[in-house]
Scaffold this motif. Structure first.
Motif, PDB file in Angstrom:
ATOM      1  N   PHE A   1       0.814  -1.209   0.000  1.00 18.62           N
ATOM      2  CA  PHE A   1       0.000   0.000   0.000  1.00 18.62           C
ATOM      3  C   PHE A   1       0.853   1.267   0.000  1.00 18.62           C
ATOM      4  O   PHE A   1       0.414   2.319  -0.462  1.00 18.62           O
ATOM      5  N   SER A   2       2.071   1.174   0.531  1.00 18.72           N
ATOM      6  CA  SER A   2       2.890   2.372   0.709  1.00 18.72           C
ATOM      7  C   SER A   2       3.611   2.804  -0.557  1.00 18.72           C
ATOM      8  O   SER A   2       4.023   3.957  -0.685  1.00 18.72           O
ATOM      9  N   ILE A   3       3.810   1.865  -1.488  1.00 17.05           N
ATOM     10  CA  ILE A   3       4.555   2.183  -2.711  1.00 17.05           C
ATOM     11  C   ILE A   3       3.585   2.631  -3.800  1.00 17.05           C
ATOM     12  O   ILE A   3       2.666   1.883  -4.160  1.00 17.05           O
ATOM     13  N   PRO A   4       3.731   3.839  -4.311  1.00 20.09           N
ATOM     14  CA  PRO A   4       2.781   4.354  -5.319  1.00 20.09           C
ATOM     15  C   PRO A   4       2.885   3.619  -6.639  1.00 20.09           C
ATOM     16  O   PRO A   4       3.907   2.980  -6.952  1.00 20.09           O
ATOM     17  N   ALA A   5       1.828   3.729  -7.437  1.00 23.51           N
ATOM     18  CA  ALA A   5       1.742   2.989  -8.696  1.00 23.51           C
ATOM     19  C   ALA A   5       2.885   3.335  -9.649  1.00 23.51           C
ATOM     20  O   ALA A   5       3.397   2.460 -10.357  1.00 23.51           O
ATOM     21  N   PHE A   6       3.315   4.602  -9.686  1.00 29.45           N
ATOM     22  CA  PHE A   6       4.356   4.975 -10.649  1.00 29.45           C
ATOM     23  C   PHE A   6       5.677   4.273 -10.351  1.00 29.45           C
ATOM     24  O   PHE A   6       6.459   3.977 -11.263  1.00 29.45           O
ATOM     25  N   LEU A   7       5.941   3.968  -9.074  1.00 30.23           N
ATOM     26  CA  LEU A   7       7.159   3.240  -8.739  1.00 30.23           C
ATOM     27  C   LEU A   7       7.047   1.767  -9.129  1.00 30.23           C
ATOM     28  O   LEU A   7       8.012   1.169  -9.616  1.00 30.23           O
ATOM     29  N   TRP A   8       5.874   1.171  -8.910  1.00 35.09           N
ATOM     30  CA  TRP A   8       5.682  -0.215  -9.343  1.00 35.09           C
ATOM     31  C   TRP A   8       5.870  -0.322 -10.852  1.00 35.09           C
ATOM     32  O   TRP A   8       6.509  -1.255 -11.342  1.00 35.09           O
ATOM     33  N   ARG A   9       5.298   0.623 -11.589  1.00 36.52           N
ATOM     34  CA  ARG A   9       5.442   0.590 -13.051  1.00 36.52           C
ATOM     35  C   ARG A   9       6.901   0.747 -13.462  1.00 36.52           C
ATOM     36  O   ARG A   9       7.387   0.070 -14.369  1.00 36.52           O
ATOM     37  N   ALA A  10       7.610   1.640 -12.784  1.00 36.46           N
ATOM     38  CA  ALA A  10       9.024   1.859 -13.112  1.00 36.46           C
ATOM     39  C   ALA A  10       9.860   0.615 -12.836  1.00 36.46           C
ATOM     40  O   ALA A  10      10.804   0.305 -13.569  1.00 36.46           O
ATOM     41  N   MET A  11       9.493  -0.128 -11.792  1.00 33.19           N
ATOM     42  CA  MET A  11      10.280  -1.307 -11.417  1.00 33.19           C
ATOM     43  C   MET A  11       9.990  -2.511 -12.296  1.00 33.19           C
ATOM     44  O   MET A  11      10.890  -3.288 -12.612  1.00 33.19           O
ATOM     45  N   PHE A  12       8.733  -2.673 -12.736  1.00 28.92           N
ATOM     46  CA  PHE A  12       8.347  -3.933 -13.368  1.00 28.92           C
ATOM     47  C   PHE A  12       7.729  -3.790 -14.750  1.00 28.92           C
ATOM     48  O   PHE A  12       7.113  -4.736 -15.246  1.00 28.92           O
ATOM     49  N   SER A  13       7.907  -2.650 -15.396  1.00 29.36           N
ATOM     50  CA  SER A  13       7.370  -2.480 -16.745  1.00 29.36           C
ATOM     51  C   SER A  13       8.309  -2.987 -17.835  1.00 29.36           C
ATOM     52  O   SER A  13       7.897  -3.128 -18.986  1.00 29.36           O
ATOM     53  N   ALA A  14       9.551  -3.264 -17.503  1.00 29.23           N
ATOM     54  CA  ALA A  14      10.520  -3.727 -18.504  1.00 29.23           C
ATOM     55  C   ALA A  14      10.105  -5.080 -19.069  1.00 29.23           C
ATOM     56  O   ALA A  14       9.581  -5.936 -18.332  1.00 29.23           O
ATOM     57  N   PRO A  15      10.302  -5.317 -20.359  1.00 30.04           N
ATOM     58  CA  PRO A  15       9.932  -6.603 -20.983  1.00 30.04           C
ATOM     59  C   PRO A  15      10.563  -7.812 -20.299  1.00 30.04           C
ATOM     60  O   PRO A  15      10.014  -8.913 -20.357  1.00 30.04           O
ATOM     61  N   PHE A  16      11.722  -7.605 -19.656  1.00 28.43           N
ATOM     62  CA  PHE A  16      12.412  -8.693 -18.972  1.00 28.43           C
ATOM     63  C   PHE A  16      11.498  -9.447 -18.014  1.00 28.43           C
ATOM     64  O   PHE A  16      11.579 -10.668 -17.877  1.00 28.43           O
ATOM     65  N   TRP A  17      10.605  -8.715 -17.326  1.00 29.63           N
ATOM     66  CA  TRP A  17       9.782  -9.323 -16.291  1.00 29.63           C
ATOM     67  C   TRP A  17       8.667 -10.196 -16.846  1.00 29.63           C
ATOM     68  O   TRP A  17       8.080 -10.988 -16.122  1.00 29.63           O
ATOM     69  N   LYS A  18       8.364 -10.079 -18.138  1.00 32.53           N
ATOM     70  CA  LYS A  18       7.261 -10.854 -18.708  1.00 32.53           C
ATOM     71  C   LYS A  18       7.534 -12.356 -18.639  1.00 32.53           C
ATOM     72  O   LYS A  18       6.606 -13.161 -18.546  1.00 32.53           O
ATOM     73  N   ARG A  19       8.794 -12.727 -18.669  1.00 31.98           N
ATOM     74  CA  ARG A  19       9.119 -14.156 -18.620  1.00 31.98           C
ATOM     75  C   ARG A  19       8.812 -14.763 -17.248  1.00 31.98           C
ATOM     76  O   ARG A  19       8.799 -15.987 -17.096  1.00 31.98           O
ATOM     77  N   PHE A  20       8.604 -13.905 -16.249  1.00 32.40           N
ATOM     78  CA  PHE A  20       8.275 -14.390 -14.906  1.00 32.40           C
ATOM     79  C   PHE A  20       6.801 -14.181 -14.563  1.00 32.40           C
ATOM     80  O   PHE A  20       6.417 -14.282 -13.397  1.00 32.40           O
ATOM     81  N   SER A  21       5.982 -13.900 -15.558  1.00 32.53           N
ATOM     82  CA  SER A  21       4.569 -13.618 -15.293  1.00 32.53           C
ATOM     83  C   SER A  21       3.855 -14.806 -14.664  1.00 32.53           C
ATOM     84  O   SER A  21       2.875 -14.646 -13.932  1.00 32.53           O
ATOM     85  N   TRP A  22       4.378 -16.031 -14.934  1.00 31.76           N
ATOM     86  CA  TRP A  22       3.763 -17.224 -14.344  1.00 31.76           C
ATOM     87  C   TRP A  22       3.795 -17.184 -12.812  1.00 31.76           C
ATOM     88  O   TRP A  22       2.916 -17.740 -12.138  1.00 31.76           O
ATOM     89  N   ALA A  23       4.811 -16.502 -12.257  1.00 32.71           N
ATOM     90  CA  ALA A  23       4.946 -16.457 -10.798  1.00 32.71           C
ATOM     91  C   ALA A  23       3.874 -15.599 -10.142  1.00 32.71           C
ATOM     92  O   ALA A  23       3.647 -15.705  -8.936  1.00 32.71           O
ATOM     93  N   THR A  24       3.231 -14.730 -10.931  1.00 33.37           N
ATOM     94  CA  THR A  24       2.198 -13.859 -10.377  1.00 33.37           C
ATOM     95  C   THR A  24       0.800 -14.418 -10.584  1.00 33.37           C
ATOM     96  O   THR A  24      -0.183 -13.734 -10.289  1.00 33.37           O
ATOM     97  N   HIS A  25       0.696 -15.635 -11.097  1.00 29.50           N
ATOM     98  CA  HIS A  25      -0.626 -16.243 -11.235  1.00 29.50           C
ATOM     99  C   HIS A  25      -1.230 -16.429  -9.842  1.00 29.50           C
ATOM    100  O   HIS A  25      -0.562 -16.945  -8.928  1.00 29.50           O
ATOM    101  N   PRO A  26      -2.469 -16.025  -9.645  1.00 26.77           N
ATOM    102  CA  PRO A  26      -3.061 -16.063  -8.296  1.00 26.77           C
ATOM    103  C   PRO A  26      -3.015 -17.439  -7.628  1.00 26.77           C
ATOM    104  O   PRO A  26      -2.681 -17.527  -6.436  1.00 26.77           O
ATOM    105  N   ILE A  27      -3.332 -18.507  -8.372  1.00 23.53           N
ATOM    106  CA  ILE A  27      -3.339 -19.839  -7.759  1.00 23.53           C
ATOM    107  C   ILE A  27      -1.929 -20.264  -7.373  1.00 23.53           C
ATOM    108  O   ILE A  27      -1.700 -20.801  -6.282  1.00 23.53           O
TER     109      ILE A  27
END
Length: 299
Positions: free
Chosen positions: A97-123
């Motif tokens: 809750f403390s980290i604003p959206a613009f910082l999350w976008r700056a940290m994880f918007s790079a294409p590199f992170w797409k290969r780890f999208s499976w780790a964010t699956h809710p189940i």
């Protein structure tokens, strides 16, 4: 003083860990201030509430992983359960809750992170965190982790990462990255609470001491060797074992620890459930010509 007076300043306050946590706080205020003005001037300003939450989360995590509570967690199982509950059930949502959206976008918007999208699956996130958290409380796993320093650090880091992945599904501050509706988030919270219940029940309803770390002097001294300097044998010579510090029997201490873990879980999940329900209710009953702000009270 619960026996803390017998230990050094370094053992009680972990100065290097304190400096590391302080550096993270300084970095946060830099990113929320000068960096934001230069790289994301159009983003909403970081609120006082967000800043307060971040500092509070850092202080809590420091106290239970590097401060006096961390040492107390090696003396009494009840304090160990406070450390675990705060580290993985309280701190992650506060930081989210403390980290604003613009910082999350700056940290994880790079294409590199797409290969780890499976780790964010809710189940996946739900199962992995709860399985790791529950397995940790099996006596054979707990005692092994507590007396093997490298395994201890790695296991705790993995638990922290999976805790953030699990809480991300519920408190995601970026609307376009949100995978769950509010109704599904409420079901997700209930499911997580149910998955943690067996571990709590194992501890609460077992009237026999299960953890050698808190009832076997030799194992206790070896575990203590990782948070205090000096020869573990001197701890045995001075204190004879964890019973010197414990205010109750090992079985009572163990049961109290299980109750604390369950209470913290219920309170924290209840607060987050109320938060999600409130925002769902507002959206469902909002006037169609009075659009609501973006998801999250802290954006």
């Amino acid at each position: 003083m619960l026996g803390l007076q017998y230990f050094s300043f370094d053992a009680l306050w972990s100065p290097w860990f304190f400096f590391f946590m302080t550096a993270l706080v300084i970095l946060y205020f830099y990113l929320a201030g000068p960096w934001k003005e230069k790289h994301a001037p159009e983003a909403p300003p970081v609120t006082v509430i967000q800043k307060t939450l971040f500092v509070s989360g850092m202080v809590l995590y420091y106290l239970v992983q590097g401060g006096p509570f961390e040492l107390l967690g090696h003396l009494m199982f009840a304090f160990h359960m406070i450390d675990m509950s705060v580290s993985y059930l309280v701190v992650p949502p506060i930081i989210m809750f403390s980290i604003p959206a613009f910082l999350w976008r700056a940290m994880f918007s790079a294409p590199f992170w797409k290969r780890f999208s499976w780790a964010t699956h809710p189940i996946f996130a739900l199962i992995v965190f709860n399985v790791l958290f529950s397995l940790y409380h099996l006596p054979v796993v707990h005692d092994y982790v507590m007396i093997h320093f490298a395994v201890h650090r790695i296991y705790y880091l993995v638990l922290l990462a999976t805790a953030f992945l699990m809480w991300w599904q519920i408190t995601c501050p970026i609307p376009e990255w949100n995978r769950l509706s509010d109704v599904r988030k409420m079901a997700y919270i209930f499911a997580s609470g149910m998955l943690l219940t067996p571990a709590c029940a194992l501890i609460i309803f077992n009237d026999t001491p299960m953890y050698a770390t808190y009832n076997d002097p030799e194992v206790w001294a070896k575990a203590m060797g990782y948070c205090v300097s000096g020869d573990p044998a001197s701890l045995l010579a001075s204190f004879k074992g964890p019973a010197f510090f414990n205010l109750m029997s090992p079985a009572e201490d163990q049961q109290l620890g299980g109750i604390i873990m369950k209470l913290v879980q219920e309170v924290m999940y209840g607060v987050i459930l109320a938060y999600v329900f409130f925002h769902w209710y507002r959206r469902e009953h909002a006037d169609s010509d009075d659009p609501l702000p973006e998801h999250g009270a802290f954006n």
